[in-house]
Design a protein around this motif. Structure first.
Motif, PDB file in Angstrom:
ATOM      1  N   VAL A  59       0.846  -1.202   0.000  1.00 46.69           N
ATOM      2  CA  VAL A  59       0.000   0.000   0.000  1.00 46.69           C
ATOM      3  C   VAL A  59       0.878   1.247   0.000  1.00 46.69           C
ATOM      4  O   VAL A  59       1.835   1.341   0.763  1.00 46.69           O
ATOM      5  CB  VAL A  59      -0.928   0.008   1.223  1.00 46.69           C
ATOM      6  N   CYS A  60       0.544   2.168  -0.857  1.00 45.89           N
ATOM      7  CA  CYS A  60       1.306   3.430  -0.943  1.00 45.89           C
ATOM      8  C   CYS A  60       0.747   4.407   0.094  1.00 45.89           C
ATOM      9  O   CYS A  60      -0.438   4.752   0.082  1.00 45.89           O
ATOM     10  CB  CYS A  60       1.201   4.018  -2.348  1.00 45.89           C
ATOM     11  N   VAL A  61       1.595   4.858   0.970  1.00 49.50           N
ATOM     12  CA  VAL A  61       1.203   5.828   2.006  1.00 49.50           C
ATOM     13  C   VAL A  61       1.690   7.229   1.690  1.00 49.50           C
ATOM     14  O   VAL A  61       1.480   8.144   2.476  1.00 49.50           O
ATOM     15  CB  VAL A  61       1.721   5.375   3.380  1.00 49.50           C
ATOM     16  N   ASP A  62       2.396   7.383   0.580  1.00 48.44           N
ATOM     17  CA  ASP A  62       2.876   8.707   0.200  1.00 48.44           C
ATOM     18  C   ASP A  62       1.725   9.568  -0.316  1.00 48.44           C
ATOM     19  O   ASP A  62       0.720   9.069  -0.827  1.00 48.44           O
ATOM     20  CB  ASP A  62       3.964   8.599  -0.872  1.00 48.44           C
ATOM     21  N   LYS A  63       1.910  10.900  -0.202  1.00 49.16           N
ATOM     22  CA  LYS A  63       0.917  11.840  -0.719  1.00 49.16           C
ATOM     23  C   LYS A  63       1.152  12.040  -2.210  1.00 49.16           C
ATOM     24  O   LYS A  63       2.030  12.788  -2.630  1.00 49.16           O
ATOM     25  CB  LYS A  63       1.004  13.178   0.013  1.00 49.16           C
TER      26      LYS A  63
END
Length: 575
Positions: A495-499
């Motif tokens: 899962v990508c947690v970056d903005k």
């Protein structure tokens, strides 16, 4: 007056347009009686629109033309026509020369000569009014000459534009006369007012002289506060003042409230041996006993309900004006007289156990004995409109003595608000430094303070609610992220947690991805043909493609045959 009339550049006229004006002018001076009747009808319509401000020349022209029409009709005999012509000519001379008259009457011949009216026309007018009636021939000639004069001096001058400045309507002259008469009436009324004012002052000054003489004649050993009975001259003077009060009570009260009468000067107080207002209580003012007895003969004689109402009304008006000025001496005595009048009418104190002598002594210093039905609502409004240091005391007297008193809680709150509003004036007389430094709270400031406290509490509640909602959203988001990470455990995906602004990337593409499709391949993978795939027996449900029959169960398991694979391939679509 001429300058005023010459400044009028615009006029409201009764005719529809210039064409109607030209038509009426042409028909008036026509030889055809039918056309003249039509013109007279139009002028009658103009008079209805003008009301009382029809131009004098138009009115006179219509009267003279009507005489000519009746003369040509043959319906009237000679004597009737002479009277008809005479009335029209007399009206013409009077109305035309009336605007030239001043305050002093001047001869009509001179006024007519100034207007270029033939002198014999004025003589013809005098024959109609004072001498033998002239003949019909002279009447017809005079009518013809006057119509020519009107056409030359009035009608022809209108062809170049609006109404001529030299010809104003009759109402303008009347308005000037009314204005002048109104101005004269104002001067006469002002002179009468000045005479009434002088008479009032003279009567009150004579009353003071008589009282001072009586005060000086008291023995040294006798108490100065006990005033002697009035002399015969004083009784006559009181009668004159009472008669004056019946005619001009307003002026009498106005003079009474001037300095030197009900508001004493310092010299008057020293003469009577009274203390000044500096030594008295400003919050509960009372008139000194000696000064009260000085004016008691006059006030007892004028103690009618009408005079008491008028006196209280003007006292409160004066107190309201003094609220803007720093005149503590005058404000003290104005408040003191209000307090005395209200105290005389008060039924709060009942003296049931007094003897007749005590009751007589108590009633001796009262302005009036019998209770008066005061206008309590008006007094309450007037008292609140005139805030001063003694307002709480006066307000308490009014609230306690009202015929229909307010609820107790309402009275207490009203007194409390009044005390808060006037506490700045209290601090001027308090010796405590702490009380002097107290701020003044008005109803507006209390209202603003209540609004600020309400906004502050509302802001705190909204901030707490926002923090609670944000914390709950954070908890929900953390749980969702943990659940996603758990489901992808052991998988090459994460899962990508970056903005990341995902709207800038097309569907199926991730940040940093190259255009080569092989980049999406995982490192460890195995290949298997379709025919080598086997279906696990543990699956309880099977999915069939549309148009494909269910697979046949064999001893080795479920296998797809060639026909099923062909149908499956034909149903696939490549993007």
């Amino acid at each position: 007056m001429k300058k005023k009339s010459s400044e009028k550049k615009r006029h409201v006229v009764a005719w529809l347009n210039k064409a109607e004006w030209d038509q009426v002018l042409e028909y008036l001076y026509s030889k055809d009686s039918a056309l003249q009747r039509f013109a007279l009808q139009r002028i009658t319509a103009w008079k209805g629109r003008y009301a009382n401000s029809t131009p004098v020349a138009v009115d006179c022209t219509a009267d003279l033309v009507r005489c000519q029409v009746l003369d040509r009709s043959g319906q009237l005999d000679g004597d009737d026509l002479v009277l008809l012509y005479g009335a029209a000519l007399v009206r013409f001379v009077n109305l035309i020369t009336e605007r030239q008259q001043g305050k002093t009457a001047r001869p009509l011949r001179r006024l007519a000569g100034n207007l270029n009216i033939p002198e014999w026309v004025v003589d013809l007018r005098h024959d109609f009014t004072h001498r033998k009636l002239p003949t019909l021939k002279w009447c017809q000639k005079g009518c013809k000459v006057v119509l020519e004069w009107l056409q030359q001096e009035y009608w022809s001058r209108q062809l170049g534009g609006g109404p001529n400045e030299d010809w104003e309507s009759q109402s303008d002259g009347e308005d000037e006369g009314i204005d002048q008469k109104h101005h004269e009436n104002e001067l006469i009324a002002r002179q009468k007012e000045m005479e009434t004012y002088k008479n009032a002052r003279e009567l009150l000054i004579n009353f003071e002289k008589e009282q001072y003489q009586a005060f000086d004649g008291l023995p040294e050993d006798k108490e100065k506060s006990s005033w002697p009975a009035p002399f015969a001259d004083m009784s006559w003077l009181l009668g004159e003042i009472k008669q004056f009060a019946l005619e001009s009570s307003d002026m009498l009260v106005d003079v009474l409230l001037e300095d030197g009468f009900l508001v004493p000067t310092v010299e008057q107080l020293e003469t009577l041996g009274c203390d000044t207002c500096d030594n008295a209580s400003p919050t509960e003012p009372r008139v000194p006993q000696t000064f009260m007895r000085f004016w008691l003969p006059l006030l007892k004689m004028l103690n009618s309900p009408f005079f008491i109402h008028l006196l209280l009304e003007k006292l409160f008006v004066e107190l309201k004006q003094l609220a803007k000025e720093q005149n503590n001496h005058r404000a003290f005595y104005i408040s003191a007289w209000i307090s005395e009048v209200l105290f005389c009418n008060s039924n709060k104190f009942e003296f049931h156990f007094q003897t007749k002598v005590q009751k007589k002594a108590r009633m001796k210093d009262r302005i009036f004995v019998n209770r008066i039905q005061l206008r309590w609502q008006q007094l309450l409004s007037a008292c609140l409109d005139a805030p001063c240091i003694s307002t709480p005391h006066l307000l308490q007297l009014i609230l306690d003595d009202m015929e229909h008193p307010l609820p107790l809680e309402t009275r207490e709150r009203l007194i409390q608000l009044c005390s808060i509003y006037t506490q700045t004036e209290h601090s001027q007389f308090d010796t405590s430094l702490e009380q002097k430094q107290q701020p003044m709270y008005t109803l507006e400031s209390l209202h603003e303070k209540l609004q600020l406290s309400w906004r502050h509490s509302h802001l705190q509640r909204s901030t707490a609610d926002l923090e609670r909602s944000m914390s709950s959203q954070e908890y929900q988001w953390a749980d969702a992220q943990a659940e996603k990470a758990k489901s992808l455990r052991g998988s090459p995906w994460q899962v990508c947690v970056d903005k990341v602004l995902w709207k800038n990337y097309p569907l199926g593409k991730v940040p940093g991805q190259s255009d080569d499709p092989s980049c999406l391949m995982v490192e460890n993978y195995s290949t298997m043909t379709v025919f080598d795939q086997q279906v696990e027996l543990e699956n309880n449900t099977t999915h069939n493609a549309p148009g494909v029959s269910a697979p046949v169960r064999t001893a080795d398991g479920l296998l797809w045959n060639h026909s099923d694979l062909n149908k499956l391939k034909s149903g696939l679509q490549l993007f």
